[in-house]
Design an enzyme around this catalytic site. Structure first.
Site, PDB file in Angstrom:
ATOM      1  N   ASP A  11       0.868  -1.164   0.000  1.00 57.85           N
ATOM      2  CA  ASP A  11       0.000   0.000   0.000  1.00 57.85           C
ATOM      3  C   ASP A  11       0.918   1.230   0.000  1.00 57.85           C
ATOM      4  O   ASP A  11       2.098   1.135   0.348  1.00 57.85           O
ATOM      5  CB  ASP A  11      -0.850  -0.067   1.286  1.00 57.85           C
ATOM      6  CG  ASP A  11      -1.708   1.152   1.471  1.00 57.85           C
ATOM      7  OD1 ASP A  11      -2.396   1.542   0.517  1.00 57.85           O
ATOM      8  OD2 ASP A  11      -1.697   1.712   2.580  1.00 57.85           O
ATOM      9  N   LEU A  12       0.389   2.369  -0.409  1.00 60.06           N
ATOM     10  CA  LEU A  12       1.234   3.576  -0.459  1.00 60.06           C
ATOM     11  C   LEU A  12       1.066   4.434   0.802  1.00 60.06           C
ATOM     12  O   LEU A  12       1.969   4.546   1.628  1.00 60.06           O
ATOM     13  CB  LEU A  12       0.887   4.393  -1.709  1.00 60.06           C
ATOM     14  CG  LEU A  12       1.641   5.705  -1.873  1.00 60.06           C
ATOM     15  CD1 LEU A  12       3.126   5.472  -2.106  1.00 60.06           C
ATOM     16  CD2 LEU A  12       1.057   6.516  -3.042  1.00 60.06           C
ATOM     17  N   ASP A  13      -0.134   5.011   0.918  1.00 58.72           N
ATOM     18  CA  ASP A  13      -0.366   5.949   2.018  1.00 58.72           C
ATOM     19  C   ASP A  13      -0.394   5.205   3.355  1.00 58.72           C
ATOM     20  O   ASP A  13      -1.227   4.337   3.559  1.00 58.72           O
ATOM     21  CB  ASP A  13      -1.694   6.672   1.775  1.00 58.72           C
ATOM     22  CG  ASP A  13      -2.113   7.503   2.968  1.00 58.72           C
ATOM     23  OD1 ASP A  13      -1.216   7.984   3.681  1.00 58.72           O
ATOM     24  OD2 ASP A  13      -3.317   7.659   3.186  1.00 58.72           O
ATOM     25  N   THR A  19       0.840  10.237   3.379  1.00 60.36           N
ATOM     26  CA  THR A  19       0.075  11.296   2.717  1.00 60.36           C
ATOM     27  C   THR A  19      -1.264  11.520   3.420  1.00 60.36           C
ATOM     28  O   THR A  19      -2.012  12.423   3.032  1.00 60.36           O
ATOM     29  CB  THR A  19      -0.180  10.959   1.227  1.00 60.36           C
ATOM     30  OG1 THR A  19      -0.588   9.590   1.146  1.00 60.36           O
ATOM     31  CG2 THR A  19       1.057  11.160   0.391  1.00 60.36           C
ATOM     32  N   LYS A  47      -9.225   6.323   5.374  1.00 56.33           N
ATOM     33  CA  LYS A  47      -7.931   5.746   4.999  1.00 56.33           C
ATOM     34  C   LYS A  47      -8.124   4.506   4.131  1.00 56.33           C
ATOM     35  O   LYS A  47      -8.851   3.591   4.514  1.00 56.33           O
ATOM     36  CB  LYS A  47      -7.113   5.416   6.245  1.00 56.33           C
ATOM     37  CG  LYS A  47      -6.598   6.668   6.926  1.00 56.33           C
ATOM     38  CD  LYS A  47      -5.597   6.348   8.006  1.00 56.33           C
ATOM     39  CE  LYS A  47      -5.095   7.643   8.639  1.00 56.33           C
ATOM     40  NZ  LYS A  47      -4.261   7.390   9.815  1.00 56.33           N
ATOM     41  N   GLY A  48      -7.476   4.504   2.980  1.00 59.30           N
ATOM     42  CA  GLY A  48      -7.546   3.369   2.069  1.00 59.30           C
ATOM     43  C   GLY A  48      -8.784   3.363   1.189  1.00 59.30           C
ATOM     44  O   GLY A  48      -8.914   2.531   0.302  1.00 59.30           O
ATOM     45  N   ARG A  51     -11.335   8.054  -3.631  1.00 54.74           N
ATOM     46  CA  ARG A  51     -11.715   9.469  -3.562  1.00 54.74           C
ATOM     47  C   ARG A  51     -13.234   9.656  -3.574  1.00 54.74           C
ATOM     48  O   ARG A  51     -13.791  10.372  -2.759  1.00 54.74           O
ATOM     49  CB  ARG A  51     -11.084  10.203  -4.752  1.00 54.74           C
ATOM     50  CG  ARG A  51     -11.046  11.703  -4.588  1.00 54.74           C
ATOM     51  CD  ARG A  51     -10.444  12.353  -5.823  1.00 54.74           C
ATOM     52  NE  ARG A  51      -9.134  11.801  -6.166  1.00 54.74           N
ATOM     53  CZ  ARG A  51      -8.535  11.974  -7.342  1.00 54.74           C
ATOM     54  NH1 ARG A  51      -9.108  12.695  -8.290  1.00 54.74           N
ATOM     55  NH2 ARG A  51      -7.353  11.434  -7.586  1.00 54.74           N
ATOM     56  N   SER A 118      -2.336   0.596  -4.396  1.00 48.83           N
ATOM     57  CA  SER A 118      -2.867   1.793  -3.732  1.00 48.83           C
ATOM     58  C   SER A 118      -4.194   2.193  -4.348  1.00 48.83           C
ATOM     59  O   SER A 118      -4.410   2.007  -5.543  1.00 48.83           O
ATOM     60  CB  SER A 118      -1.867   2.941  -3.890  1.00 48.83           C
ATOM     61  OG  SER A 118      -2.444   4.158  -3.500  1.00 48.83           O
ATOM     62  N   ALA A 119      -5.058   2.782  -3.527  1.00 43.47           N
ATOM     63  CA  ALA A 119      -6.334   3.307  -4.025  1.00 43.47           C
ATOM     64  C   ALA A 119      -6.150   4.675  -4.664  1.00 43.47           C
ATOM     65  O   ALA A 119      -7.089   5.244  -5.210  1.00 43.47           O
ATOM     66  CB  ALA A 119      -7.327   3.398  -2.869  1.00 43.47           C
ATOM     67  N   LYS A 149     -10.891  -1.084  -1.965  1.00 49.76           N
ATOM     68  CA  LYS A 149     -10.770  -1.786  -0.693  1.00 49.76           C
ATOM     69  C   LYS A 149     -12.011  -1.472   0.145  1.00 49.76           C
ATOM     70  O   LYS A 149     -12.484  -0.332   0.073  1.00 49.76           O
ATOM     71  CB  LYS A 149      -9.508  -1.296   0.037  1.00 49.76           C
ATOM     72  CG  LYS A 149      -8.230  -1.490  -0.776  1.00 49.76           C
ATOM     73  CD  LYS A 149      -7.076  -0.696  -0.171  1.00 49.76           C
ATOM     74  CE  LYS A 149      -5.886  -0.684  -1.131  1.00 49.76           C
ATOM     75  NZ  LYS A 149      -4.748   0.129  -0.651  1.00 49.76           N
ATOM     76  N   GLU A 173      -0.311  -3.384   4.514  1.00 48.38           N
ATOM     77  CA  GLU A 173      -1.346  -2.352   4.650  1.00 48.38           C
ATOM     78  C   GLU A 173      -1.315  -1.658   6.011  1.00 48.38           C
ATOM     79  O   GLU A 173      -0.852  -2.226   6.994  1.00 48.38           O
ATOM     80  CB  GLU A 173      -2.717  -3.024   4.530  1.00 48.38           C
ATOM     81  CG  GLU A 173      -3.344  -2.939   3.174  1.00 48.38           C
ATOM     82  CD  GLU A 173      -3.854  -1.550   2.804  1.00 48.38           C
ATOM     83  OE1 GLU A 173      -3.913  -0.675   3.677  1.00 48.38           O
ATOM     84  OE2 GLU A 173      -4.182  -1.344   1.630  1.00 48.38           O
ATOM     85  N   ASP A 174      -1.862  -0.443   6.047  1.00 51.29           N
ATOM     86  CA  ASP A 174      -2.020   0.261   7.329  1.00 51.29           C
ATOM     87  C   ASP A 174      -3.506   0.471   7.665  1.00 51.29           C
ATOM     88  O   ASP A 174      -3.817   0.964   8.741  1.00 51.29           O
ATOM     89  CB  ASP A 174      -1.351   1.644   7.282  1.00 51.29           C
ATOM     90  CG  ASP A 174      -2.100   2.592   6.375  1.00 51.29           C
ATOM     91  OD1 ASP A 174      -2.408   2.197   5.228  1.00 51.29           O
ATOM     92  OD2 ASP A 174      -2.409   3.713   6.811  1.00 51.29           O
TER      93      ASP A 174
HETATM   94  P1  B16 Z   1      -6.522   9.853  -4.464  1.00 47.81           P
HETATM   95  P2  B16 Z   1      -3.700   4.114  -0.164  1.00 47.81           P
HETATM   96  C1  B16 Z   1      -5.563   5.998  -0.363  1.00 47.81           C
HETATM   97  O1  B16 Z   1      -4.244   5.612  -0.465  1.00 47.81           O
HETATM   98  C2  B16 Z   1      -5.731   6.923   0.820  1.00 47.81           C
HETATM   99  O2  B16 Z   1      -5.490   6.222   2.029  1.00 47.81           O
HETATM  100  C3  B16 Z   1      -7.138   7.459   0.849  1.00 47.81           C
HETATM  101  O3  B16 Z   1      -7.303   8.338   1.947  1.00 47.81           O
HETATM  102  C4  B16 Z   1      -7.420   8.181  -0.487  1.00 47.81           C
HETATM  103  O4  B16 Z   1      -8.754   8.667  -0.514  1.00 47.81           O
HETATM  104  C5  B16 Z   1      -7.198   7.208  -1.636  1.00 47.81           C
HETATM  105  O5  B16 Z   1      -5.869   6.712  -1.571  1.00 47.81           O
HETATM  106  C6  B16 Z   1      -7.452   7.841  -2.985  1.00 47.81           C
HETATM  107  O6  B16 Z   1      -6.465   8.801  -3.243  1.00 47.81           O
HETATM  108  O7  B16 Z   1      -7.568  10.857  -4.136  1.00 47.81           O
HETATM  109  O8  B16 Z   1      -5.114  10.397  -4.482  1.00 47.81           O
HETATM  110  O9  B16 Z   1      -6.863   9.079  -5.713  1.00 47.81           O
HETATM  111  O10 B16 Z   1      -3.687   3.970   1.339  1.00 47.81           O
HETATM  112  O11 B16 Z   1      -4.617   3.101  -0.853  1.00 47.81           O
HETATM  113  O12 B16 Z   1      -2.330   4.159  -0.775  1.00 47.81           O
HETATM  114 MG    MG Z   2      -2.963   3.084   3.333  1.00 47.23          MG
END
Ligand code: B16
Ligand code: MG
Length: 226
Positions: A11-13, A19, A47-48, A51, A118-119, A149, A173-174
């Site tokens: 996972d990224l964030d 982030t 989180k995760g 958007r 990542s999402a 997710k 994952e976090d």
């Molecule tokens: P974006 P991850 C997720 O990242 C974030 O945790 C989540 O808060 C965010 O809404 C989602 O990415 C979408 O991000 O708006 O940049 O497309 O934890 O899956 O890496």
């Molecule tokens: Mg995450």
């Protein structure tokens, strides 16, 4: 005989970089413009989550606002992303979370494939800014994933693209929704963070600096023997 892991999907964030704070500030700014009260506790639920799903949760928090047209929702989501992109302009390799660079180096050296699950639609851009893109054999395109997710699709997409059986994959994952996604995919789940919301992971550490490649592989092998 011990089974070996063939692919680790990160996972990224919250795992590679943090982030979450920037997502929080960007959503907070949008929520204030909509007169919706938004706090850090509620932010944990985002989180995760994608958007658009995050926007729906925030609008639901604001009561009747869920009835907005799709065009208006897309405008709001784009506005939030604009705030977010401004906030992440300063991201550099110094923003890689503790222990992650060593983990990726050990992962690469062991010849185990690496993917990003990542999402975030901004993930490739963020990996570039962190100067980590070269480590990755595959980056899941969040725009191509139909179900975010906790659905397993983010993780199964990476395994399918690289031709690896799900049972030979590890997901890191976090977020609780992310661990759910890894478990439903039939993969070995590694979580970073608190026991209170990540107790369902196969293996958990408190902090990214405690994520050791050898320990992850050892625990994965113990799990496969069961
Ligand atoms: P974006 P991850 C997720 O990242 C974030 O945790 C989540 O808060 C965010 O809404 C989602 O990415 C979408 O991000 O708006 O940049 O497309 O934890 O899956 O890496
Ligand atoms: Mg995450």
């Amino acid at each position: 005989m011990a089974h070996s892991a063939e692919l680790i999907i990160y996972d990224l964030d919250g795992v590679i970089t943090d982030t979450a704070e920037f997502h929080f500030l960007a959503w907070k700014q949008l929520a204030e413009e909509l007169d919706i009260t938004f706090d850090r506790r509620f932010n944990e639920r985002l989180k995760g989550i994608s958007r658009m799903d995050s926007l729906e949760l925030i609008l639901a928090l604001g009561g009747s606002k869920t009835a907005l047209s799709m065009e208006k929702k897309l405008e709001l989501a784009a506005r939030k992303n604009g705030y977010y992109l401004e906030l992440i302009e300063e991201i550099s390799p110094g923003h890689i979370l503790p222990g992650i660079k060593t983990l990726l180096d050990d992962n690469k050296q062991a010849g185990v494939k690496i993917a990003l699950g990542s999402a975030s639609k901004n993930a490739p851009h963020i990996l570039d800014m962190l100067e980590l893109s070269d480590y990755f054999d595959y980056i899941v395109d969040a725009a191509q994933v139909q179900k975010g997710k906790p659905d397993p699709e983010t993780f199964t997409n990476a395994a399918d693209a690289l031709g690896v059986a799900y049972e030979n994959c590890i997901g890191v994952e976090d977020a609780a929704a992310g661990v759910d996604a890894i478990n439903s995919a039939g993969m070995f789940s590694v979580a970073v963070g608190d026991q209170s919301h990540l107790g369902h992971a196969h293996y958990r550490v408190d902090d990214t600096k405690d994520l050791m490649f050898e320990n992850m592989i050892q625990c994965f092998q113990d799990w496969r023997k069961i």
